[in-house]
Write a protein that holds these residues in place. Sequence first.
Motif, PDB file in Angstrom:
ATOM      1  N   ALA A 101      30.380 -21.392  -6.149  1.00  0.00           N
ATOM      2  CA  ALA A 101      29.171 -20.623  -5.894  1.00  0.00           C
ATOM      3  C   ALA A 101      27.994 -21.398  -6.460  1.00  0.00           C
ATOM      4  N   ARG A 102      26.806 -21.109  -5.958  1.00  0.00           N
ATOM      5  CA  ARG A 102      25.648 -21.892  -6.346  1.00  0.00           C
ATOM      6  C   ARG A 102      25.427 -21.895  -7.855  1.00  0.00           C
ATOM      7  N   GLN A 103      25.621 -20.750  -8.495  1.00  0.00           N
ATOM      8  CA  GLN A 103      25.408 -20.653  -9.938  1.00  0.00           C
ATOM      9  C   GLN A 103      26.204 -21.710 -10.692  1.00  0.00           C
ATOM     10  N   LYS A 104      27.413 -22.006 -10.217  1.00  0.00           N
ATOM     11  CA  LYS A 104      28.302 -22.931 -10.924  1.00  0.00           C
ATOM     12  C   LYS A 104      28.011 -24.393 -10.620  1.00  0.00           C
ATOM     13  N   ALA A 105      27.155 -24.675  -9.638  1.00  0.00           N
ATOM     14  CA  ALA A 105      26.690 -26.032  -9.304  1.00  0.00           C
ATOM     15  C   ALA A 105      27.823 -27.025  -9.045  1.00  0.00           C
ATOM     16  N   PRO A 106      28.744 -26.713  -8.150  1.00  0.00           N
ATOM     17  CA  PRO A 106      29.796 -27.705  -7.842  1.00  0.00           C
ATOM     18  C   PRO A 106      29.229 -28.987  -7.246  1.00  0.00           C
ATOM     19  N   GLU A 107      28.042 -28.897  -6.608  1.00  0.00           N
ATOM     20  CA  GLU A 107      27.447 -30.091  -6.015  1.00  0.00           C
ATOM     21  C   GLU A 107      27.025 -31.098  -7.080  1.00  0.00           C
ATOM     22  N   VAL A 108      26.671 -30.621  -8.279  1.00  0.00           N
ATOM     23  CA  VAL A 108      26.312 -31.523  -9.372  1.00  0.00           C
ATOM     24  C   VAL A 108      27.552 -32.259  -9.862  1.00  0.00           C
ATOM     25  N   PHE A 109      28.666 -31.542  -9.954  1.00  0.00           N
ATOM     26  CA  PHE A 109      29.929 -32.201 -10.342  1.00  0.00           C
ATOM     27  C   PHE A 109      30.300 -33.261  -9.303  1.00  0.00           C
ATOM     28  N   ALA A 139      19.081 -30.482 -11.642  1.00  0.00           N
ATOM     29  CA  ALA A 139      20.221 -31.043 -10.919  1.00  0.00           C
ATOM     30  C   ALA A 139      20.233 -32.569 -10.917  1.00  0.00           C
ATOM     31  N   HIS A 140      19.095 -33.201 -10.608  1.00  0.00           N
ATOM     32  CA  HIS A 140      19.072 -34.664 -10.564  1.00  0.00           C
ATOM     33  C   HIS A 140      19.305 -35.275 -11.945  1.00  0.00           C
ATOM     34  N   ARG A 141      18.680 -34.715 -12.968  1.00  0.00           N
ATOM     35  CA  ARG A 141      18.864 -35.255 -14.319  1.00  0.00           C
ATOM     36  C   ARG A 141      20.304 -35.050 -14.788  1.00  0.00           C
ATOM     37  N   ALA A 142      20.874 -33.874 -14.477  1.00  0.00           N
ATOM     38  CA  ALA A 142      22.269 -33.627 -14.857  1.00  0.00           C
ATOM     39  C   ALA A 142      23.202 -34.599 -14.149  1.00  0.00           C
ATOM     40  N   ALA A 143      22.951 -34.845 -12.862  1.00  0.00           N
ATOM     41  CA  ALA A 143      23.806 -35.752 -12.098  1.00  0.00           C
ATOM     42  C   ALA A 143      23.715 -37.189 -12.611  1.00  0.00           C
ATOM     43  N   ARG A 144      22.576 -37.570 -13.219  1.00  0.00           N
ATOM     44  CA  ARG A 144      22.446 -38.913 -13.806  1.00  0.00           C
ATOM     45  C   ARG A 144      23.047 -38.998 -15.201  1.00  0.00           C
ATOM     46  N   MET A 145      22.888 -37.932 -15.994  1.00  0.00           N
ATOM     47  CA  MET A 145      23.275 -38.000 -17.401  1.00  0.00           C
ATOM     48  C   MET A 145      24.752 -37.676 -17.629  1.00  0.00           C
ATOM     49  N   LEU A 146      25.321 -36.824 -16.806  1.00  0.00           N
ATOM     50  CA  LEU A 146      26.737 -36.492 -16.990  1.00  0.00           C
ATOM     51  C   LEU A 146      27.650 -37.716 -16.857  1.00  0.00           C
TER      52      LEU A 146
END
Length: 562
Positions: A397-405, A510-517
């Motif tokens: 679901a959007r809340q869980k942000a699977p797209e960021v993972f 989202a973009h910062r999380a996708a770079r930093m994770l």
Amino acid sequence: MTLETVLGQPALFRLTRSDELPAHLSVRESRLLVGALNFHALMAPGRELTVHGYGGGWDSLPRTTDDSTFNGLSRAYRSREFTIVATSLVPTDPREPIVGETRSLALTAGSVRHVHISRDAVLDFDPPRDISPNPVRRVLRAIRARTPLLYDELRDVELLRHRGALRKPAPRREYEAEFQPGGIHSDYEIVPAAPPADLAPRAILFGLHWFELGGAERWAFESVRLAREAGFLPIVLTNRESHHPWVARAELDGALIIPFSDSTSRSQTPGVEELLSALLQSFDVRGVVVHHNQWLYDRLHWIERSRPGIPIVDSTHIVEYRGGGYPLSSALVTEAITTHHVISPTLKRWLVEVQRIEADKVIMAPLGGLTVDLKDATFRSRAPGEPLVVAFIGRMARQKAPEVFAAMARRLHRTRRDIRFVMHGDGEMAAWVDDLLRSYGLEGVVARRGSSIPVADTLEEAHILVVPSHNEGLTLTTLEALAHGVPVISTDVGAQADIVPRRALVPRNAHRAARMLPRLVGRLADDEEARRQLWRDERNAEKKLLSNESASEWFAKVVKSW
């Protein structure tokens, strides 16, 4: 097992014709049908009703209580499967109708009802919540499909207009004034429920979101179980339409269940509340517990007016960025609430310091004991040569942000072939996530698992749990991971910082999380001692949090006092 007694589920009706009922209804299907019939028995006390039952596909959610069930005006009623006749066992209400009640009485006066109960086969598909005829929503879906992180950024920009509500106290609802001249319900009057019948069963009224998988739902189900163990009949209402895959769970055995479908409120008269009046007259309701149910929030003042002094407990988990969510709804009606239960110190501070609710009304009791055991946990070491396993566990679901993972996994896979990924969960975005992984070239790289596989199996393989959510409270998966010896890295949302140290948090953008994770995962992959120390620090924070009385322990004592 008869329809009227599905695993002890009370029936407020008697079937007088049932020869057309399908021969084999599952527990889930039976509970949904009994719940719909109980609703209509309460809305038509003492009357005989002819009920037409309909089938439908995976994209047609159950219709159980909304206005269309009274008049048949829904496309869901295209394939009739059976007709039954049921007589309501609910005592009639002798009161005279009030001015303004004409519309709801006209809607409910007929003797025919229409219900659609989805069959279990629909559970093999994603829920149909992402389907919309709105052209704007179709454009947004296309953006999300092609550039999901940009879509997240656009959503964040839109959410900025809601942020002010998170930093100031909510205005309190003035219920009585709504029925006075100039008020929104000035054409109506408040008609409290009559006293319960003699020897009425003792009951507790619960308002849940839905019967689906989730941390909040696990706690809600546990509270229903504790009420039943204390000798009460749980009356459980939900207000979010769903296929309700969890409605067959054992915690609901013996409960009176009414799963709502949307727009039920239009068949209720403000100030009269036909459904709640019938419930309060039929049962000796000793308390009310709200678990993320807006329909019930809107009626707490009426309940308190009908039963002065009744204990009303609200349980919340998460402050939503879109205007505060359910904690804000709770603050709006705090005068009708006896106790606000929260699961984290962060949420307690928000209710007390921002919403200015009296501190002694806010009880912090974490969800320890539901899925974790503090007594026995060891670090999940990584054997020599063993690939690092990074897991996502949660609803799609959007809340869980699977797209960021997924974005994180794509970045890591470009340079690190010694890392494996697992995404474990179902939900309305599941098919879209699978498509996204294929478009990223990650099919076969990221293992996908559904709820048919125990979460424990994934945690026993994992070395790191990633929580990339856009919004959270304090996730049960965080506690479960630590119990399995798995450290957690997370976006800095909700109360995650109560457990996860600053060095293991990344921004929710989202973009910062996708770079930093990926950087954070890479450092832990190369430094086993750092990964071990992170788990130790999180385990110590967890022990400190869970040294407080747990929600189950607290509520068991509270409910016995009722």
